[in-house]
Design an enzyme around this catalytic site. Structure first.
Site, short mmCIF file in Angstrom:
data_model
loop_
_atom_site.label_atom_id
_atom_site.label_comp_id
_atom_site.label_asym_id
_atom_site.label_seq_id
_atom_site.Cartn_x
_atom_site.Cartn_y
_atom_site.Cartn_z
N CYS A 106 0.85 -1.20 0.00
CA CYS A 106 0.00 0.00 0.00
C CYS A 106 0.88 1.24 0.00
O CYS A 106 1.91 1.26 0.66
CB CYS A 106 -0.84 -0.08 1.26
SG CYS A 106 -1.45 1.47 1.85
N THR A 142 -0.58 4.42 0.37
CA THR A 142 -1.43 5.52 0.84
C THR A 142 -0.64 6.56 1.63
O THR A 142 -0.83 7.77 1.45
CB THR A 142 -2.57 4.96 1.74
OG1 THR A 142 -3.33 4.07 0.94
CG2 THR A 142 -3.47 6.06 2.26
P1 5GP Z 1 -0.65 -6.76 4.27
O1 5GP Z 1 -1.10 -7.93 5.09
O2 5GP Z 1 -0.14 -7.17 2.93
O3 5GP Z 1 0.31 -5.87 5.03
O4 5GP Z 1 -1.95 -5.85 4.05
C1 5GP Z 1 -3.09 -6.31 3.39
C2 5GP Z 1 -4.09 -5.17 3.29
O5 5GP Z 1 -3.59 -4.08 2.51
C3 5GP Z 1 -5.38 -5.53 2.57
O6 5GP Z 1 -6.25 -6.31 3.33
C4 5GP Z 1 -5.94 -4.14 2.23
O7 5GP Z 1 -6.62 -3.57 3.32
C5 5GP Z 1 -4.69 -3.33 1.98
N1 5GP Z 1 -4.47 -3.12 0.54
C6 5GP Z 1 -4.46 -4.04 -0.44
N2 5GP Z 1 -4.18 -3.47 -1.64
C7 5GP Z 1 -4.04 -2.16 -1.42
C8 5GP Z 1 -3.74 -1.05 -2.27
O8 5GP Z 1 -3.53 -1.16 -3.49
N3 5GP Z 1 -3.71 0.18 -1.67
C9 5GP Z 1 -3.94 0.33 -0.32
N4 5GP Z 1 -3.91 1.56 0.18
N5 5GP Z 1 -4.17 -0.72 0.50
C10 5GP Z 1 -4.23 -1.93 -0.03
#
Ligand code: 5GP
Length: 350
Positions: free
Chosen positions: A186, A188
């Site tokens: 992400c 953001t």
């Molecule tokens: P991880 O476990 O990989 O750290 O986080 C997974 C979470 O990242 C997902 O459940 C979702 O909330 C968030 N996420 C997935 N794809 C994106 C994206 O393209 N942009 C953003 N801002 N968040 C994402």
């Protein structure tokens, strides 16, 4: 303009303080929990760790693997009505305990889940997912789904503050998904400057939710089994994982063999608003995520079973270190020790 001066923490900022324990072995620890949800009144029992509703992670194959461990999968929203039809053919009623159908908040999304739910009446969970859970339109959509499906368990997010957690629960959500900016793919925080350190978001949102009889999911930011334990220690009822489940046989996508070193194998993993996802769904994703995500190559790791065993083993071990006989007890037994200075530039590197 206002600046909040209180300390906000991430997983990496704390460690568990060990506590005296009467547990002899980590095999004695019970990781399953039973929840009865506030608005639907429906109960669920299982190990509250979830696969994220990303199109590489929340797959039917992942569901088949995780349900063996009593774990949960939020099935991604890009499966068609036909895909669900095929999936349903060989299913037993009980199979639907451990999965949610995911949806965005457009009229098209509403029509799609309407058809799938009609054909899959045993589905218990609906996951309403947007990047920014602060819009009135989103809250109205949660209300609409609650009115339409009074006995379904509704997951809604993402938010990171107590007052919005309360608003969503009062509007019909049973479980609020918490996390803006911590995800491994992400961007953001760099694209928009918006975010909230995940450990503090969990502490504040779980407090708000539990006060109303609601529940929360910590979504994003876990990079190792210890982070999963910390999320539960901070008060999360469920923990959602993306990156930690990427690169496996059950994750979608082809295995890529390194041209220079055939021993090295990868799988592609990307954010749901990355260029890769945008291209794949041709504009369908543009409104789904407000900011962009990354595309990365993750090392190919074979079956997800090994990774799951590592996560569950780590969690059991944390429980024994803090003297928690069940996962339910972990947050009551948690004292975190701060191990970093408050200002840490890695907080904004993401
Ligand atoms: P991880 O476990 O990989 O750290 O986080 C997974 C979470 O990242 C997902 O459940 C979702 O909330 C968030 N996420 C997935 N794809 C994106 C994206 O393209 N942009 C953003 N801002 N968040 C994402």
């Amino acid at each position: 303009m206002r600046i909040e001066q209180d300390i906000k923490l991430d997983f990496k900022d704390v460690l568990f303080r060990p506590k005296r324990s009467t547990l002899k072995s980590r095999s004695e620890v019970e990781l399953r929990r039973t929840f009865t949800f506030r608005n639907s009144g429906v109960s669920w029992t299982g190990v509250p760790i979830m696969a994220a509703n990303m199109d590489t992670i929340g797959t039917f194959e992942m569901f088949n693997a995780l349900r063996q461990f009593d774990m949960f999968t939020c099935i991604h929203k890009h499966y068609s009505i036909e895909d669900w039809g095929k999936f349903n053919e060989s299913r037993q009623k009980n199979d639907y305990q451990h999965l949610a159908i995911s949806t965005g908040i457009s009229d098209k999304d509403l029509d799609r889940i309407g058809i799938i739910i009609e054909k899959t009446p045993d589905l218990k969970f609906i996951c309403i997912d947007v990047a920014n859970g602060y819009s009135q339109h989103f809250v109205d959509f949660v209300r609409k789904i609650r009115d339409k499906y009074p006995s379904k368990i509704i997951i809604a997010g993402n938010v990171v503050t107590g007052e919005m957690t309360e608003e969503l629960i009062m509007s019909g959500a049973d479980i609020v998904k918490v996390g803006i900016g911590p995800g491994s793919v992400c961007t953001t925080r760099i694209k928009t400057g918006v975010g909230y350190p995940q450990l503090s978001a969990i502490v504040e949102c779980s407090d708000a939710a539990h006060g109303l009889g609601g529940h929360i999911i910590s979504d994003g930011g876990c990079t190792c089994p210890g982070d999963v334990s910390k999320a539960f220690g901070a008060g999360a009822d469920f923990v959602m994982l993306g990156g930690m489940l990427a690169g496996h046989d059950e994750s979608a996508g082809e295995i890529i063999v390194d041209e220079n070193n055939p021993e090295k194998k990868y799988k592609c993993f990307y954010g749901m608003s990355s260029d890769t996802a945008m291209k794949k769904y041709a504009g369908g994703v543009a409104e789904y995520r407000a900011s962009e995500g990354r595309t990365v190559k993750t090392e190919y790791r074979g079956s997800v079973r090994n990774t799951v065993q590592e996560i569950l083993g780590g969690l059991r071990s944390t429980c024994t270190y803090v003297g928690a006989r069940t996962l339910k007890e972990i947050s009551k037994r948690t004292t975190f020790v701060r191990v970093t200075q408050q200002f840490n530039s890695s907080m904004i590197e993401k």
